[in-house]
Scaffold this motif. Sequence first.
Motif, PDB file in Angstrom:
ATOM      1  N   THR A 183       0.851  -1.190   0.000  1.00 52.11           N
ATOM      2  CA  THR A 183       0.000   0.000   0.000  1.00 52.11           C
ATOM      3  C   THR A 183       0.887   1.241   0.000  1.00 52.11           C
ATOM      4  O   THR A 183       1.843   1.318   0.776  1.00 52.11           O
ATOM      5  N   THR A 184       0.590   2.198  -0.879  1.00 45.72           N
ATOM      6  CA  THR A 184       1.364   3.448  -0.899  1.00 45.72           C
ATOM      7  C   THR A 184       0.408   4.638  -0.789  1.00 45.72           C
ATOM      8  O   THR A 184      -0.802   4.488  -0.965  1.00 45.72           O
ATOM      9  N   LEU A 227       5.280   5.393  -5.993  1.00 50.20           N
ATOM     10  CA  LEU A 227       6.151   5.392  -4.826  1.00 50.20           C
ATOM     11  C   LEU A 227       6.547   6.850  -4.604  1.00 50.20           C
ATOM     12  O   LEU A 227       7.250   7.447  -5.422  1.00 50.20           O
ATOM     13  N   THR A 228       6.060   7.443  -3.530  1.00 45.42           N
ATOM     14  CA  THR A 228       6.337   8.850  -3.254  1.00 45.42           C
ATOM     15  C   THR A 228       7.525   8.938  -2.297  1.00 45.42           C
ATOM     16  O   THR A 228       7.498   8.371  -1.212  1.00 45.42           O
ATOM     17  N   LYS A 253       3.695  10.477   7.319  1.00 51.58           N
ATOM     18  CA  LYS A 253       3.229   9.535   6.284  1.00 51.58           C
ATOM     19  C   LYS A 253       2.645  10.252   5.069  1.00 51.58           C
ATOM     20  O   LYS A 253       1.734   9.755   4.416  1.00 51.58           O
ATOM     21  N   ASP A 293       5.883   7.843   1.087  1.00 54.51           N
ATOM     22  CA  ASP A 293       6.082   6.437   1.449  1.00 54.51           C
ATOM     23  C   ASP A 293       7.444   6.213   2.079  1.00 54.51           C
ATOM     24  O   ASP A 293       7.572   5.480   3.049  1.00 54.51           O
ATOM     25  N   SER A 295       7.888   4.668   5.907  1.00 62.19           N
ATOM     26  CA  SER A 295       6.694   5.012   6.673  1.00 62.19           C
ATOM     27  C   SER A 295       6.434   3.937   7.726  1.00 62.19           C
ATOM     28  O   SER A 295       6.347   2.750   7.405  1.00 62.19           O
ATOM     29  N   ASN A 352       4.579   0.169   7.731  1.00 63.20           N
ATOM     30  CA  ASN A 352       4.277  -0.362   6.392  1.00 63.20           C
ATOM     31  C   ASN A 352       5.239  -1.526   6.101  1.00 63.20           C
ATOM     32  O   ASN A 352       6.206  -1.403   5.354  1.00 63.20           O
ATOM     33  N   LEU A 393       5.918  -2.764   2.496  1.00 65.25           N
ATOM     34  CA  LEU A 393       6.800  -1.843   1.762  1.00 65.25           C
ATOM     35  C   LEU A 393       8.239  -2.001   2.237  1.00 65.25           C
ATOM     36  O   LEU A 393       9.166  -2.083   1.419  1.00 65.25           O
TER      37      LEU A 393
END
Length: 292
Positions: A45-46, A52-53, A112, A115, A245, A248, A251
Amino acid sequence: MRKKIMAAIMIATMTIGIVACGSSKDNNAQSTTGETAQTETEQITTVTPGKLTVATSPDFAPYEFYSVNEDGTPELAGFDIALAGYIADYLGLELEIVPVDFDGVLMEVQTKSVDIGISGLSPDPKREAIMDFSELYYVGGQSFVTSKANKDKFKSLDDTNNSNLEIGAQTGSIQVDLANTYSSSADIIQLTKVTDIVAEVLAGKLDGAYIETPVAESYAKNYPDLCIALEVPYEGAEGSAVGVSKGNDALLKGVNEAITQALKDGTMDEFIATANEKASGEIIEGLLDDNK
Ligand code: ARG
């Protein structure tokens, strides 16, 4: 795996020698080696689905900076930027870079809004409450820099601990901790951009500053009046990791797999070589706010 990486880091750290003012030397920081990634696709989850930030502070050559490309336009460059692209590709996501000052990187990851943060981040245990850290992807070191004119004043770290001195460190960085550790009697000046710190040291407004060694070496090549006067021991957490983040886990796992692969297949070494080459060309100082 951690053990293996730590061993590689210790070797890399031990090979780092004293840097003399005005002498150019090869960048001796090393990437570490990892093990094969065991890829198994998990739902990641992003912040923005499909993207992808990544927050970064592009005042930090050769990690992240603006280089001037062939047609004269500034372009984000550096091995962190390349790694960000690699991780995005690995995860099948589109890369979105958010350039902010370094204290902004910490905040964006903490809140947050992004990411991950890739910004030469030290996995400082004090930051573990606000973000998770990947494995290390690079190990540099810490230095005290000054101008050529002032270099004879600083023969040991004790010489930096004097109430007559103004000493710089980037806001929010572990270099502020170094300044407080070794130069507590000095006036410690926090600036938001490393490039401004370099400019003020060169202008004689700051007597010296704490900077990551590969960055000090890179700017010293472009500005030969900048001198690395002293190597600085750092008892915290040497090396750079991706700040993820908090919580997560999918990720974090994906980021670690991508890093392991980039270290193993030589990609990271290529990114470092390209970044060092670009950083020795024409670079733009500071942060271009309109270049988002
Ligand atoms: N490694 C230091 C820290 O994590 C400094 C990082 C600064 N990064 C930057 N892009 N200016 O505190």
